[in-house]
Design a protein around this motif. Sequence first.
Motif, PDB file in Angstrom:
ATOM      1  N   ASP A  18       0.812  -1.300   0.118  1.00 45.21           N
ATOM      2  CA  ASP A  18      -0.106   0.086   0.014  1.00 45.21           C
ATOM      3  C   ASP A  18       0.681   1.177   0.159  1.00 45.21           C
ATOM      4  O   ASP A  18       0.630   2.242  -0.576  1.00 45.21           O
ATOM      5  N   PRO A  19       1.908   1.353   0.736  1.00 52.72           N
ATOM      6  CA  PRO A  19       2.813   2.640   0.681  1.00 52.72           C
ATOM      7  C   PRO A  19       3.358   2.638  -0.557  1.00 52.72           C
ATOM      8  O   PRO A  19       3.359   3.849  -1.318  1.00 52.72           O
ATOM      9  N   THR A  20       3.724   1.847  -1.391  1.00 51.99           N
ATOM     10  CA  THR A  20       4.197   1.961  -2.735  1.00 51.99           C
ATOM     11  C   THR A  20       3.087   2.433  -3.594  1.00 51.99           C
ATOM     12  O   THR A  20       3.479   3.484  -4.399  1.00 51.99           O
ATOM     13  N   ILE A  21       1.931   1.849  -3.453  1.00 50.80           N
ATOM     14  CA  ILE A  21       0.712   2.366  -4.473  1.00 50.80           C
ATOM     15  C   ILE A  21       0.502   3.802  -4.045  1.00 50.80           C
ATOM     16  O   ILE A  21       0.380   4.598  -5.017  1.00 50.80           O
ATOM     17  N   ASN A  22       0.496   4.219  -2.735  1.00 51.59           N
ATOM     18  CA  ASN A  22       0.234   5.663  -2.381  1.00 51.59           C
ATOM     19  C   ASN A  22       1.267   6.654  -2.922  1.00 51.59           C
ATOM     20  O   ASN A  22       0.868   7.613  -3.296  1.00 51.59           O
ATOM     21  N   VAL A  23       2.474   6.209  -2.796  1.00 53.10           N
ATOM     22  CA  VAL A  23       3.462   7.178  -2.893  1.00 53.10           C
ATOM     23  C   VAL A  23       3.621   7.172  -4.673  1.00 53.10           C
ATOM     24  O   VAL A  23       3.875   8.214  -5.112  1.00 53.10           O
ATOM     25  N   ALA A  24       3.291   6.056  -5.306  1.00 53.45           N
ATOM     26  CA  ALA A  24       3.332   6.034  -6.636  1.00 53.45           C
ATOM     27  C   ALA A  24       2.413   7.006  -7.297  1.00 53.45           C
ATOM     28  O   ALA A  24       2.692   7.683  -8.444  1.00 53.45           O
ATOM     29  N   ALA A  25       1.444   7.076  -6.699  1.00 50.91           N
ATOM     30  CA  ALA A  25       0.409   7.901  -7.171  1.00 50.91           C
ATOM     31  C   ALA A  25       0.632   9.365  -7.151  1.00 50.91           C
ATOM     32  O   ALA A  25       0.376  10.367  -7.948  1.00 50.91           O
ATOM     33  N   LYS A  26       1.776   9.701  -6.222  1.00 49.10           N
ATOM     34  CA  LYS A  26       2.213  11.200  -5.946  1.00 49.10           C
ATOM     35  C   LYS A  26       3.250  11.493  -6.957  1.00 49.10           C
ATOM     36  O   LYS A  26       3.692  12.544  -7.161  1.00 49.10           O
ATOM     37  N   PHE A  27       4.124  10.509  -7.370  1.00 42.57           N
ATOM     38  CA  PHE A  27       5.173  10.529  -8.281  1.00 42.57           C
ATOM     39  C   PHE A  27       5.218   9.981  -9.552  1.00 42.57           C
ATOM     40  O   PHE A  27       5.527   8.871  -9.874  1.00 42.57           O
ATOM     41  N   PRO A  28       3.884  10.265 -10.474  1.00 42.75           N
ATOM     42  CA  PRO A  28       3.799   9.569 -11.690  1.00 42.75           C
ATOM     43  C   PRO A  28       4.867   9.422 -12.725  1.00 42.75           C
ATOM     44  O   PRO A  28       4.909   8.618 -13.616  1.00 42.75           O
ATOM     45  N   ASN A  29       5.937  10.039 -12.514  1.00 45.18           N
ATOM     46  CA  ASN A  29       7.058   9.994 -13.333  1.00 45.18           C
ATOM     47  C   ASN A  29       8.412   9.278 -12.825  1.00 45.18           C
ATOM     48  O   ASN A  29       9.476   9.124 -13.253  1.00 45.18           O
ATOM     49  N   VAL A  30       8.178   8.554 -11.606  1.00 48.55           N
ATOM     50  CA  VAL A  30       8.954   7.610 -11.000  1.00 48.55           C
ATOM     51  C   VAL A  30       8.409   6.404 -11.119  1.00 48.55           C
ATOM     52  O   VAL A  30       7.227   6.452 -10.875  1.00 48.55           O
ATOM     53  N   THR A  45       6.679  -9.237  -4.500  1.00 50.67           N
ATOM     54  CA  THR A  45       5.683 -10.313  -3.720  1.00 50.67           C
ATOM     55  C   THR A  45       4.229  -9.648  -3.655  1.00 50.67           C
ATOM     56  O   THR A  45       3.504 -10.321  -2.800  1.00 50.67           O
ATOM     57  N   GLY A  46       3.922  -8.817  -4.169  1.00 48.35           N
ATOM     58  CA  GLY A  46       2.700  -7.838  -3.760  1.00 48.35           C
ATOM     59  C   GLY A  46       1.676  -8.313  -4.975  1.00 48.35           C
ATOM     60  O   GLY A  46       2.119  -8.949  -6.013  1.00 48.35           O
ATOM     61  N   TYR A  47       0.459  -7.722  -5.181  1.00 50.08           N
ATOM     62  CA  TYR A  47      -0.550  -8.056  -6.029  1.00 50.08           C
ATOM     63  C   TYR A  47      -1.191  -6.791  -6.622  1.00 50.08           C
ATOM     64  O   TYR A  47      -2.161  -6.777  -7.416  1.00 50.08           O
ATOM     65  N   LYS A  48      -0.930  -5.479  -6.250  1.00 47.44           N
ATOM     66  CA  LYS A  48      -1.371  -4.329  -6.400  1.00 47.44           C
ATOM     67  C   LYS A  48      -0.516  -3.556  -7.379  1.00 47.44           C
ATOM     68  O   LYS A  48       0.693  -3.223  -7.324  1.00 47.44           O
ATOM     69  N   ARG A  49      -0.957  -3.406  -8.577  1.00 46.96           N
ATOM     70  CA  ARG A  49      -0.328  -2.605  -9.567  1.00 46.96           C
ATOM     71  C   ARG A  49      -0.843  -1.269 -10.072  1.00 46.96           C
ATOM     72  O   ARG A  49      -1.969  -0.966  -9.770  1.00 46.96           O
ATOM     73  N   ALA A  50      -0.246  -0.442 -10.776  1.00 44.78           N
ATOM     74  CA  ALA A  50      -0.764   0.999 -11.474  1.00 44.78           C
ATOM     75  C   ALA A  50       0.227   1.199 -12.662  1.00 44.78           C
ATOM     76  O   ALA A  50       1.245   0.351 -12.890  1.00 44.78           O
ATOM     77  N   ALA A  51      -0.151   2.185 -13.320  1.00 47.66           N
ATOM     78  CA  ALA A  51       0.496   2.614 -14.524  1.00 47.66           C
ATOM     79  C   ALA A  51       2.177   2.709 -14.158  1.00 47.66           C
ATOM     80  O   ALA A  51       2.905   2.452 -15.059  1.00 47.66           O
ATOM     81  N   ASN A  52       2.356   3.067 -13.009  1.00 49.27           N
ATOM     82  CA  ASN A  52       3.800   3.220 -12.928  1.00 49.27           C
ATOM     83  C   ASN A  52       4.547   2.135 -11.869  1.00 49.27           C
ATOM     84  O   ASN A  52       5.554   2.504 -11.010  1.00 49.27           O
ATOM     85  N   VAL A  53       3.576   1.391 -11.510  1.00 44.27           N
ATOM     86  CA  VAL A  53       3.846   0.084 -10.456  1.00 44.27           C
ATOM     87  C   VAL A  53       3.916  -1.415 -11.150  1.00 44.27           C
ATOM     88  O   VAL A  53       2.740  -1.530 -11.611  1.00 44.27           O
ATOM     89  N   SER A  54       5.161  -1.775 -10.980  1.00 47.62           N
ATOM     90  CA  SER A  54       5.020  -3.329 -11.393  1.00 47.62           C
ATOM     91  C   SER A  54       5.010  -4.291 -10.382  1.00 47.62           C
ATOM     92  O   SER A  54       5.493  -3.639  -9.257  1.00 47.62           O
ATOM     93  N   THR A  55       4.697  -5.460 -10.361  1.00 44.39           N
ATOM     94  CA  THR A  55       5.086  -6.282  -9.435  1.00 44.39           C
ATOM     95  C   THR A  55       5.917  -7.489  -9.559  1.00 44.39           C
ATOM     96  O   THR A  55       5.849  -7.667 -11.005  1.00 44.39           O
ATOM     97  N   TYR A  56       6.921  -8.098  -8.927  1.00 46.02           N
ATOM     98  CA  TYR A  56       7.598  -8.946  -9.212  1.00 46.02           C
ATOM     99  C   TYR A  56       7.757 -10.099  -8.159  1.00 46.02           C
ATOM    100  O   TYR A  56       7.590  -9.422  -7.017  1.00 46.02           O
ATOM    101  N   SER A  57       7.847 -11.188  -8.364  1.00 44.67           N
ATOM    102  CA  SER A  57       7.973 -12.315  -7.207  1.00 44.67           C
ATOM    103  C   SER A  57       8.714 -13.309  -7.865  1.00 44.67           C
ATOM    104  O   SER A  57       8.794 -13.534  -9.129  1.00 44.67           O
TER     105      SER A  57
END
Lengths: 357, 309
Positions: free
Chosen positions: A98-110, A116-128
Amino acid sequence: MRKLNFFVGLVLAAGLAGAATAQDTVKAGFIYVGPIGDGGWTYEHDQGRLAVEEAFGDKVETIYQESVPEGADAERALTQMALSGADIIFTTSFGYMDPTINVAAKFPNVVFEHATGYKRAANVSTYSARFYEGRAIQGLIAGHMTKTNKIGYIASFPIPEVIRGINAAYIHAKKVNPDVEFSIIWAYTWFDPAKEADAATALIEQGADVILQHTDSTAPQAAAEKAGGVITFGQASDMGEYAPLPRVSSIIDNWAPYYIDRVQAVMDGTWESKDTWDGIAPGMVKIGEITDAVPAEVKADALALRDAIAAGDYHPFTGPLNKQDGSAWLAEGETADDGTLAGMNFYVEGLTAQIPN
Amino acid sequence: MDFSAINPTVLIASLMVASTPILLAALGELIVEKAGVLNLGVEGMMITGAVCGFAVAVESGSPWLGFLAAMAGGAVLALLFGVLTQLLLSNQVATGLALTLFGLGLSALIGQGYIGIKPPPVGDVNFGPLADIPVLGRILFRHDIIVYFSLAMVAGTWWWLKSTRAGLILRAVGESHEAAHALGYNVIGIRLAAIAFGGAMAGLGGAYLSLIRVPQWTEGMTAGAGWIALAIVVFASWRAGRVLLGAYLFGGVTVLQLNLQAAGLAVPVEYLSMSPYLITILVLVIMSSDRRKALGAPASLGRVFHASS
């Protein structure tokens, strides 16, 4: 506060200017849940970071922060890292989801990579990694090696990844030894050497002669060695310093190829959000050397299982398998789909304990 | 569920081992706070002791030299805090927190070459036939020397604070440093000595972790034990006997809950997992609640002393 907002704006503007284009140099950040010297999970992620540095030389700068608590504090650490100009940030524990998703929303260009998670966004990938493939092999060895038929399992948090590991190990231990029983201790920590050692000691005192761990430090290995007559497996890292006994084999996480690949993608401007889940075949999960403490025929069986999984001939979750409550899960020959595995929240039939909520 | 697998004798013996690091550190902090100084750097001193003790034990092959080095390491780090807060009058809370961060970093640096190495073993004290007494032998007469040392220190600290002139002076410094100063006692000197003692005890507690309880060196291996020790001192109302009770309760419930889990007790694990914290705090708070007076904190705790004021 206003000053900070201004600063954030400045960084965002700078980020926008450079977005979606190829970059000459990349700054890669890593957030670790334990210290690099844990000898397990975080150690291997840091090996991946070092491999990135070696692969790209001057073209990459890496930064990291150790022992970042999962939860609110992680957001602060992530924000700080994003503000310091990181282009890609790897968050290497489930609790950073959740912290990753929250912070990612504030920094769209990072761009962010959450392990090991399952929540993704345009600038968030997951890997495990498919650690359960390695757990199957550990289970097979454990089932053969136990004399008391009691296997102790030090679990961390009741999340799908850990439950998958317990199930995979149990299924394959049971296959070679129908009398086998699992005692499971939830430590509710990834890293607390004293508690991990105490947990191992408690299991050993109650008759377990094989200890499997899903916590990050080498403390259970030390406890098993002290007790004597107990075997263990390296977790996340080879933990080879405890070979040939008590450590008889290990699961090694190999993140380097993935990290290099993703940093390269940022450099080329080709990075996009995706989900990666690799196992033994692509080399993300490796099986550490099986020592001579294991009889030759057991070792041969274990290696055959590894090769069958790598070749895709065998899936560790192959039916017939029932859930713990006796209801049917997989029919004869059917294999589990990734969706079920990713959200696994039940034990298979035969395990007696209950999963904490 | 199979509770017959839990052997109460072994359990009690294990809880004594599990509690010892916290007990040692808390006793040291008790003396420090009784002298009116709040040192929040217990965690930092413990981990520094853990790595110093481990390194010296491995290099010299003698765990005893290791324990001595751990005490020295903890005391040196504590004196750094002492110089800053007592002579340079820096803020105790901030300096203590900084000490923890510094100790964690320093120990990681020193410990670089010691990951995955096995320390020389520490044997149990040989009590001969006493160790073979059923039940009692296992609980009382089969431990390493540090367990006995920690118990002796509980009695010693209690007696020293209560019945000796030196203990009285230390308490006077902690209750009213101006009055102690007016009587001609060297407040700063006494406090520095108390701080060094606290550091040595915390260091010894840390080394007990790295040399006996785990036994190995891992970065950050104290994992919050120093904070538990600090909390126990407060909840124990600054009394040595209750520090022992608090530390053994905490260690005991920790070990017990792990054993109950291993035996498959059908209580939600979340409750078991939080039980050491809950039960320790509850028991100590209830014990303190019948006293009309405040908790018994030294009146000058955490206050800055300067001879001119």
